[in-house]
Design a protein around this motif. Structure first.
Motif, short mmCIF file in Angstrom:
data_model
loop_
_atom_site.label_atom_id
_atom_site.label_comp_id
_atom_site.label_asym_id
_atom_site.label_seq_id
_atom_site.Cartn_x
_atom_site.Cartn_y
_atom_site.Cartn_z
N HIS A 273 0.75 -1.23 0.09
CA HIS A 273 0.07 0.04 -0.10
C HIS A 273 0.96 1.65 -0.11
O HIS A 273 0.37 2.46 0.13
CB HIS A 273 -1.03 0.18 1.07
CG HIS A 273 -2.33 -0.69 0.98
ND1 HIS A 273 -2.99 -0.50 0.01
CD2 HIS A 273 -2.85 -1.61 1.73
CE1 HIS A 273 -4.14 -1.17 0.12
NE2 HIS A 273 -3.90 -1.92 1.13
N SER A 298 -7.69 -0.52 -3.47
CA SER A 298 -9.27 -0.36 -4.31
C SER A 298 -8.93 0.20 -5.67
O SER A 298 -8.00 0.42 -6.31
CB SER A 298 -9.68 0.60 -3.23
OG SER A 298 -9.19 1.94 -3.59
N LYS A 299 -10.01 0.38 -6.17
CA LYS A 299 -10.18 0.82 -7.62
C LYS A 299 -9.60 2.09 -7.81
O LYS A 299 -8.86 2.62 -8.68
CB LYS A 299 -11.50 0.52 -8.16
CG LYS A 299 -12.23 -0.79 -8.34
CD LYS A 299 -13.82 -0.75 -9.08
CE LYS A 299 -13.95 -1.91 -9.26
NZ LYS A 299 -15.70 -2.01 -9.67
N LYS A 300 -10.08 3.09 -6.63
CA LYS A 300 -9.63 4.20 -6.83
C LYS A 300 -7.97 4.25 -6.62
O LYS A 300 -7.26 5.23 -7.27
CB LYS A 300 -10.24 5.22 -5.61
CG LYS A 300 -9.52 6.48 -5.41
CD LYS A 300 -10.38 7.20 -4.26
CE LYS A 300 -9.84 8.74 -4.00
NZ LYS A 300 -10.37 9.35 -3.06
N THR A 301 -7.39 3.56 -5.77
CA THR A 301 -5.85 3.54 -5.33
C THR A 301 -5.40 2.88 -6.59
O THR A 301 -4.35 3.40 -7.08
CB THR A 301 -5.62 2.40 -4.20
OG1 THR A 301 -6.06 2.92 -3.11
CG2 THR A 301 -4.02 2.20 -4.16
N HIS A 302 -6.19 2.11 -7.47
CA HIS A 302 -5.27 1.56 -8.66
C HIS A 302 -5.29 2.45 -9.65
O HIS A 302 -4.42 2.55 -10.43
CB HIS A 302 -6.05 0.30 -8.91
CG HIS A 302 -5.37 -0.67 -10.34
ND1 HIS A 302 -3.99 -1.06 -9.96
CD2 HIS A 302 -5.78 -0.83 -11.54
CE1 HIS A 302 -3.82 -1.72 -11.18
NE2 HIS A 302 -4.77 -1.55 -12.06
N GLY A 303 -6.52 3.12 -9.86
CA GLY A 303 -6.26 4.29 -10.89
C GLY A 303 -5.31 5.31 -10.71
O GLY A 303 -4.79 5.77 -11.49
N ALA A 304 -5.15 5.54 -9.40
CA ALA A 304 -4.07 6.63 -9.07
C ALA A 304 -2.61 6.00 -9.40
O ALA A 304 -1.82 6.56 -10.00
CB ALA A 304 -3.95 7.00 -7.76
N ARG A 305 -2.52 4.73 -9.00
CA ARG A 305 -1.27 3.69 -9.60
C ARG A 305 -1.17 3.86 -10.90
O ARG A 305 0.12 3.99 -11.41
CB ARG A 305 -1.42 2.60 -8.85
CG ARG A 305 -0.50 1.65 -9.18
CD ARG A 305 -0.70 0.11 -8.87
NE ARG A 305 -0.74 -0.23 -7.32
CZ ARG A 305 -2.06 -0.63 -6.57
NH1 ARG A 305 -2.81 -0.74 -7.58
NH2 ARG A 305 -1.87 -0.58 -5.34
N ARG A 306 -1.88 3.57 -11.81
CA ARG A 306 -1.79 3.56 -13.28
C ARG A 306 -1.38 4.98 -13.51
O ARG A 306 -0.54 4.93 -14.67
CB ARG A 306 -3.24 3.33 -13.86
CG ARG A 306 -3.67 1.87 -13.59
CD ARG A 306 -4.84 1.68 -14.52
NE ARG A 306 -4.74 1.68 -15.87
CZ ARG A 306 -4.68 0.87 -16.97
NH1 ARG A 306 -4.54 -0.30 -16.55
NH2 ARG A 306 -4.48 1.21 -18.15
N THR A 307 -2.12 6.10 -13.20
CA THR A 307 -1.53 7.44 -13.52
C THR A 307 -0.05 7.72 -13.10
O THR A 307 0.85 8.29 -13.65
CB THR A 307 -2.48 8.42 -12.68
OG1 THR A 307 -3.67 8.29 -13.15
CG2 THR A 307 -1.91 9.90 -13.18
#
Length: 354
Positions: A273, A298-307
């Motif tokens: 994390h 989470s999905k939000k965390t993963h979206g930020a990770r991709r960015t």
């Protein structure tokens, strides 16, 4: 006399080693291999049983329902010094006794272990196979079902090395297929039916983050046949007491993952994390042929990770390799349940079901 440490296991290395030990002691030996199965079967294709002329045996080709018939056939094969295919039907009643829901049919190839080529499987072939397995070199054992000479074909990252062809359909393609699937198969080759058995290096799982979820995940993965490595720079987390018997790497994840060199039989999961730890490990993993890369969050965390990873130059195709949020959507809540969901997704990716 059989080595009791080998008789206590169905491990393939132990079966082959015991067959060679018996042969070296002057005993007649036969090797039985599950070639094909239909319906319910307790042992997959490629499972082996070795028998000597004193009817001692090690290994298994079923849950016990056909061993007697196979051993009898093996004794006859030893006397003839040859090989033959045994087809055995398992009734529903017999299947129930060994824990199966229904019966089926099993083909078992039984062959003498011989000192030379041409009268069963040559002792040298088994020695070569065992050496490759112990050195963790990938090979595919090619067994002609007409009893002619076997071949041990080297494979590298699931692809055969050297010239391997057979008639119209390429043997090389079939060898690559069974190596990737990690599943034995009988094919129709130019010279007749050919059994291909993959003997590939152990699956690996690299877990970045010695956190609470990592503990049940490491245990379950090890039981499932993975060689597990835990990576974490925090010495208080990555301890032998928390991960007994597991390989521990105390160091920064990017360097550790790069040094561990994930291959096509490696899964990588990040669990910390903490972007300072997870992101560099993911960048290293995405530069490898690892068959699975998963990230907790989470999905939000993963979206930020991709960015963030895109800002480091990782393209969209590479980012799409990431499984995030990690695990199958089974509503997992506890660390053990989350570990089950992660391992299930890893196995689904391995078997082409993801």
């Amino acid at each position: 006399m059989a080595d009791p440490t080998l008789l206590a296991t169905h491990d393939l290395d132990a079966v082959v080693a015991q067959a060679l030990a018996w042969r070296a002691a002057g005993r007649a030996v036969a090797l039985a291999t599950v070639a094909r199965t239909w319906g319910s079967s307790p042992r997959p294709a490629g499972s082996k049983l070795a028998v000597n002329d004193a009817t001692e045996f090690v290994g298994s080709v079923s849950g016990g329902c056909i061993e007697g018939a196979v051993i009898q056939e093996a004794l006859e094969v030893m006397a003839a010094g040859a090989s033959r295919m045994l087809e055995v039907g398992v009734s529903d009643e017999t299947a129930w006794e060994v824990g199966l829901a229904c019966g089926g049919k099993v083909e078992v190839f039984v062959e003498a272990v011989a000192p030379d080529v041409g009268r069963g499987i040559a002792r040298g072939v088994l020695e070569e196979l065992l050496a490759a397995r112990r050195a963790k070199r990938g090979v595919v054992l090619a067994t002609p079902l007409d009893g002619s000479a076997h071949r041990v074909i080297p494979v590298d990252a699931g692809e055969p090395r050297g010239e391997v062809t057979s008639g119209g359909d390429s043997l090389a393609a079939a060898v690559a297929r069974v190596a990737r699937r990690d599943q034995a198969e009988v094919i129709d080759a130019a010279g007749g039916a050919l059994m291909l058995e993959p003997h590939t290096p152990p699956l690996r799982l690299i877990i970045v983050g010695a956190v609470h979820v990592a503990q049940p995940l490491a245990e379950m993965a090890a039981v499932s046949g993975f060689a597990v490595t835990i990576v974490d720079p925090r010495r208080a987390f990555a301890t032998e007491a928390r991960f007994p018997g597991q390989a521990l790497v105390i160091g920064w994840p990017d360097a550790a993952v790069s040094e561990l060199a994930p291959d096509a039989r490696t899964a990588v999961v990040t669990l910390t994390h903490d972007p300072k730890l997870d992101d560099p490990a993911l960048i290293a993993a995405l530069g490898s042929p690892a068959f699975y890369i998963g990230c907790l969050g989470s999905k939000k965390t993963h979206g930020a990770r991709r960015t963030r990873l895109a800002e480091h130059g990782i393209d969209a195709a590479a980012l799409d390799r990431l499984h995030g949020p990690v695990g199958l959507p089974i509503g997992a809540r506890t660390p053990a349940e989350i570990a089950v969901s992660i391992l299930g997704q890893i196995i689904a990716a391995l078997r082409g079901a993801a």
